[in-house]
Design an enzyme around this catalytic site. Structure first.
Site, PDB file in Angstrom:
ATOM      1  N   ARG A 106     -11.093 -11.777   2.296  1.00  0.00           N
ATOM      2  CA  ARG A 106      -9.850 -11.027   2.054  1.00  0.00           C
ATOM      3  C   ARG A 106      -8.691 -11.970   2.355  1.00  0.00           C
ATOM      4  NH1 ARG A 106      -7.763  -5.219   4.269  1.00  0.00           N
ATOM      5  NH2 ARG A 106      -9.146  -4.637   2.564  1.00  0.00           N
ATOM      6  N   HIS A 133      -8.316  -5.471  -5.901  1.00  0.00           N
ATOM      7  CA  HIS A 133      -9.155  -4.956  -4.806  1.00  0.00           C
ATOM      8  C   HIS A 133     -10.396  -4.319  -5.452  1.00  0.00           C
ATOM      9  CE1 HIS A 133     -10.317  -3.709  -0.958  1.00  0.00           C
ATOM     10  NE2 HIS A 133      -9.405  -2.804  -0.659  1.00  0.00           N
ATOM     11  N   GLN A 136     -12.790  -1.752  -3.792  1.00  0.00           N
ATOM     12  CA  GLN A 136     -12.128  -0.452  -3.621  1.00  0.00           C
ATOM     13  C   GLN A 136     -12.297   0.391  -4.892  1.00  0.00           C
ATOM     14  OE1 GLN A 136     -10.216   0.776  -0.797  1.00  0.00           O
ATOM     15  NE2 GLN A 136     -10.516   2.630  -1.988  1.00  0.00           N
ATOM     16  N   ASP A 229      -0.986   4.763  -3.161  1.00  0.00           N
ATOM     17  CA  ASP A 229      -1.230   3.734  -2.148  1.00  0.00           C
ATOM     18  C   ASP A 229       0.088   3.518  -1.414  1.00  0.00           C
ATOM     19  OD1 ASP A 229      -2.232   1.596  -0.671  1.00  0.00           O
ATOM     20  OD2 ASP A 229      -2.372   0.207  -2.367  1.00  0.00           O
ATOM     21  N   CYS A 270      -6.608   4.773  -1.123  1.00  0.00           N
ATOM     22  CA  CYS A 270      -7.515   3.761  -0.569  1.00  0.00           C
ATOM     23  C   CYS A 270      -7.484   3.742   0.953  1.00  0.00           C
ATOM     24  CB  CYS A 270      -7.157   2.389  -1.120  1.00  0.00           C
ATOM     25  SG  CYS A 270      -5.429   1.952  -0.861  1.00  0.00           S
ATOM     26  N   ARG A 315     -17.034   3.256   0.321  1.00  0.00           N
ATOM     27  CA  ARG A 315     -16.859   1.793   0.413  1.00  0.00           C
ATOM     28  C   ARG A 315     -18.167   1.154   0.895  1.00  0.00           C
ATOM     29  NH1 ARG A 315     -12.030  -0.390   1.218  1.00  0.00           N
ATOM     30  NH2 ARG A 315     -13.096  -2.221   0.404  1.00  0.00           N
TER      31      ARG A 315
END
Ligand code: CP
Ligand code: NVA
Length: 333
Positions: A106, A133, A136, A229, A270, A315
């Site tokens: 990341r 992402h 996700q 988000d 998320c 996830r």
């Protein structure tokens, strides 16, 4: 299907069939996890998870998925390695590939994870960059399928900062899965032409549409799922909070917005989310700008429409599927 040794850097690197296969594998892993069935398929394998930015879900999902698959996991935090300051990404990648069977990363820049993948001859999994992402989006589509029963003829609306990493991956995944996608936010925060031009032909081929708009009424009687988000992503200048609040205040997800959408509309995020004042960042922003709830109201977040914790759980299962498929010999034909 040939996943073995492949990197997972962006959704568009994979075909519809491959992404479908990943979702199905995640479904099987979820069943196994819930049934308490052993799935330690990789005893003795080692993975490294590298984080230039903070994380709760992605880090824990990679770690637990690794352990569930029988692997050993090394976590390196933003200051825990030489990478970037004393050693180039290329050198780090070549060293880590001698120790580890797979590497999660990341970071700030998509180029860094791309470089890591170029130099490491083991699978590299993207755990979020400024550009996308992808793990996700897999979890989000697993959740949408569980809740709505499918994608075809249904519409996912992303509301707010529609050019951010999460929105980019969702648009790509919607196009691949044949789900209509609406990016709804102010014109200056619309997705880049590059990503829209890359996704639109794929969406059309799969019988779906992509709509870019600044009008929240576009969701009325249309959206089966509303996603938002945070308004300022990790790595962005904190000085921008005031400007972002001005730009996005009218795009907050409210119960009125949900009620005007399709009946049974679900709400996704998320996470982490600023839906109340129970975080230090939200309290700072509240003190400076007087905003109590940001991208979503607490009412929506806590409502029966909200599937955010199922999404968070997924996830684990989707990341496990990605690691499994890229490490196993089973589908290497
Ligand atoms: N959604 C997500 O990636 O959360 P973390 O930042 O906690 O990993
Ligand atoms: N857009 C957010 C997503 C966090 C999971 C960020 O990049 O900070």
């Amino acid at each position: 299907m040939n996943f073995k040794g492949r990197d997972f850097l962006r959704i568009l690197d994979f075909s519809e069939e491959e992404l479908r296969f990943m979702l199905d594998a995640a479904k099987r892993f979820k069943e196994m996890k819930h049934a308490g069935e052993n799935h330690k398929y990789f005893p003795g394998k080692n993975i490294a998870v590298l984080f230039e930015k903070t994380s709760t879900r992605t880090r824990c999902a990679f770690e637990v998925a690794g352990y569930d698959l029988g692997m050993n996991v090394t976590y390196l935090d933003p200051t825990g390695s030489q990478m970037g300051h004393k050693e180039s990404v290329a050198d780090t990648a070549r060293v880590l590939a001698r120790f580890y069977d797979g590497i999660e990363f990341r970071g700030f820049k998509q180029e860094t994870v791309d470089d890591l993948a170029k130099y490491a001859d083991v699978p590299v999994w993207n755990g979020l960059t400024d550009y996308c992402h992808p793990t996700q989006a897999l979890a989000d589509f697993m959740t949408i399928e569980e809740k709505l029963g499918g994608f075809s003829g249904k519409t996912l609306a992303f509301v707010g900062d529609t050019r951010n990493n999460v929105a980019n991956s969702l648009m790509a995944m919607a196009a691949k899965m044949g789900m209509n996608f609406i990016a709804c936010g102010p014109n200056e925060l619309h997705p880049s032409e590059d990503i829209v031009n890359a996704c639109r032909p794929i969406a059309e081929k799969n019988g779906a549409t992509i709509t870019i708009t600044d009008d929240i009424n576009a969701l009325n009687d249309t959206a089966d799922a509303i996603y938002t988000d945070i308004w300022l992503s990790m790595g962005e200048d904190k000085e921008k909070w005031g400007e972002r609040i001005d730009q996005l205040q009218s795009y907050r997800v409210t119960m009125e917005m949900i009620n005007k959408a399709k009946p049974g509309c679900i709400f996704l995020h998320c996470l982490p989310s600023f839906h109340d004042l129970n975080t230090s960042v939200a309290r700072d922003v509240h003190e400076k700008f007087g905003v109590e709830e940001m991208e979503v109201t607490n009412e929506v977040f806590e409502s029966e429409h909200s599937v955010v914790f199922d999404e968070a759980e997924n996830r684990l299962h989707t990341i496990k599927a990605v690691m499994y498929l890229t490490l196993t010999d089973e589908y290497n034909q």
